[in-house]
Write an enzyme that holds these catalytic residues in place. Structure first.
Site, PDB file in Angstrom:
ATOM      1  N   TRP A 291       2.298  27.947  19.365  1.00  0.00           N
ATOM      2  CA  TRP A 291       3.103  28.885  20.149  1.00  0.00           C
ATOM      3  C   TRP A 291       4.465  29.116  19.490  1.00  0.00           C
ATOM      4  CZ3 TRP A 291       7.753  28.376  23.009  1.00  0.00           C
ATOM      5  CH2 TRP A 291       8.040  29.442  23.859  1.00  0.00           C
ATOM      6  N   HIS A 292       5.024  28.064  18.896  1.00  0.00           N
ATOM      7  CA  HIS A 292       6.346  28.193  18.296  1.00  0.00           C
ATOM      8  C   HIS A 292       6.326  28.934  16.961  1.00  0.00           C
ATOM      9  CE1 HIS A 292       7.737  25.186  21.271  1.00  0.00           C
ATOM     10  NE2 HIS A 292       8.923  25.708  21.042  1.00  0.00           N
ATOM     11  N   GLY A 293       5.255  28.833  16.218  1.00  0.00           N
ATOM     12  CA  GLY A 293       5.244  29.532  14.934  1.00  0.00           C
ATOM     13  C   GLY A 293       3.980  29.273  14.143  1.00  0.00           C
TER      14      GLY A 293
END
Length: 485
Positions: free
Chosen positions: A336-338
């Site tokens: 989700w973050h990257g």
């Protein structure tokens, strides 16, 4: 446009408050919706149609996801006579037909739900991992809110929202649109139907907003300069001591940046009559990584717990299954973050730390450390693990990450390292680091709650607000770190 910009502080917010205050109560959702779309357009006008299409499609999907009420039992099937038996046969056939019809409706509902989930997640994945360039503003956060609404309605935990304006206001509300907090619909449904907007709500909200603004402008943006100095100098050219100082500075910068934004969002929500959920609760006072992430970005943690971890079984199906469930949660959190490898390294490091902590807890090691002089050890442990993990979060180039971690632990030789660089850094930043450590404790917020309604507290908050405005005017604005997610 971000909350810590001159455009927002001196132009957009005052004008919107005036317009919002003059709007009749029945039209306040429409005013907030219009203001939110204007706010979004200032930040990313080219992706505004994408946001509105997402809102429109998910609104209509939500109208058809509620579970159907159970069918009533058929009674009086017959009385033993031929006529009664005949009527009974008709009833039986009718009941069978109803069951079949309900089955078809349930199948369609399930298909619609799965399609909507795949479309929302797929759209987020396409922009995050396949389309190069800037990510649509706030897409990660409003996608998670849409998903929570659809899942809650499908599960029957929340009633569908029939008003398009109320639903669109929930998704696009500008206080939390671009970086959270992530809000479940049930948390704001009452306020969307009826809320108060008075001079007191404006004052209370502005006080909280000012605390968040000060955290962002006076702490995050200034402490972050130490991290930037290390980046400019080059990771190969910094000493081990400076590597640790810069990692701690980044840890504080990220906290005050994101916590400050969340406080500003909560303050803006209060101004307009909403009680948005707390997103941070002094996480650096924790003693374990597990506790840290119960206090850090709490709404995201609750989202993954409610919609991923618990449906997978949580910790109810044995130790091995719990470890696997945690692996899924932290793997998804990293994704989700990257999309770069450093985020996966970050997620797996935290997963490993939490698994080891659970093992230590089961063996009673943590209880022993909580007593006597050894109770400081867990705090020191946290202040080692968390800065190291944040370096995995911050440095996208894995090769540079290896160099930095190597410098932190003295495993990679430095190149042209300036002797005493960490002493010069301390001379410049010691008071900011000290202020940051103090603000990580509950003391600041306790003082705020104690004095916010007094004359002295009011004067201090007014001075803080205009000091922040002056600082932004002189030094320029720094974007929020989480705008990239």
């Amino acid at each position: 446009m971000v909350f810590s910009s001159i455009e927002f502080l001196l132009y957009f917010l005052p004008v919107f408050l005036i317009v919002y205050g003059l709007t009749p109560d029945k039209m306040k959702n429409s005013a907030l919706l219009a203001g939110s779309l204007i706010f979004y357009a200032f930040g990313d006008v080219k992706c505004l149609p994408l946001l509105m299409v997402s809102v429109l499609i998910n609104y209509f999907v939500g109208l058809h996801l509620e579970p159907k009420a159970g069918a009533k039992k058929t009674v009086g099937a017959g009385n033993g006579t031929k006529q009664g038996q005949k009527r009974g046969g008709k009833k039986k056939r009718k009941t069978t037909y109803r069951k079949t019809a309900r089955g078809r409706l349930e199948k369609r509902r399930r298909w619609l739900f799965m399609t909507a989930i795949c479309l929302n997640v797929g759209l987020l994945a396409v922009f995050k991992y396949f389309i190069k360039g800037s990510l649509p503003l706030g897409i990660s956060f409003y996608t998670f809110q849409v998903l929570s609404y659809l899942i809650d309605v499908y599960w029957g935990d929340e009633e569908k929202e029939e008003s398009f304006v109320r639903f669109a206001t929930y998704i696009t509300m500008f206080p939390q649109l671009i970086s959270g907090p992530i809000i479940r619909y049930g948390e704001v449904r009452p306020e969307l139907n009826k809320r108060k907007f008075t001079s007191k709500t404006i004052q209370d909200g502005l006080k909280v907003f000012t605390m968040g603004l000060a955290a962002k402008v006076l702490l995050a943006d200034t402490i972050g300069l130490l991290w930037k100095d290390a980046e400019i100098k080059g990771f190969e050219s910094i000493s081990t001591q400076l590597a640790w100082l810069a990692a701690i500075a980044f840890s504080l910068m990220l906290y005050f940046d994101f916590c400050g934004y969340s406080l500003m969002a909560i303050g803006l929500g209060k101004m307009f009559g909403f009680e948005l959920p707390v997103n941070f609760q002094t996480p650096y006072m924790s003693t374990t990584v597990r506790e840290f992430y119960r206090r850090w970005h709490m709404t995201l943690g609750k989202w993954f717990s409610r919609y991923i971890y618990i449906p997978l079984g949580g910790n109810r199906k044995g130790a091995f299954r719990t470890v696997c469930n945690l692996l899924v949660v932290w793997g998804l959190t990293a994704i989700w973050h990257g999309s770069t490898m450093n985020f996966l390294i970050w997620g797996m490091l935290l997963w490993l730390a939490i698994v080891l902590e659970r093992q230590m807890e089961s063996m009673g090691v943590l209880k022993v450390l909580e007593k006597g002089p050894g109770k400081l050890v867990p705090h020191l442990y946290l202040w080692v693990v968390i800065p190291v993990s944040w370096m995995c979060f911050a440095i996208e180039d894995v090769q540079q990450l290896q160099i930095y971690l190597g410098r932190m632990f003295g495993l990679v030789p430095g190149i042209k390292v300036s002797a005493g660089d960490w002493i010069r850094a301390l001379e410049s930043y010691w008071w900011l680091l000290l202020a940051g450590f103090a603000a990580c404790t509950p003391v600041v917020m306790k003082l705020f709650r104690r004095f916010k309604d007094t004359l002295l507290g009011g004067i201090v908050l007014v001075l803080l607000f205009w000091l922040c405005v002056w600082r932004v005017q002189m030094a320029g604005q720094n974007p929020f770190r989480y705008l990239d997610f």
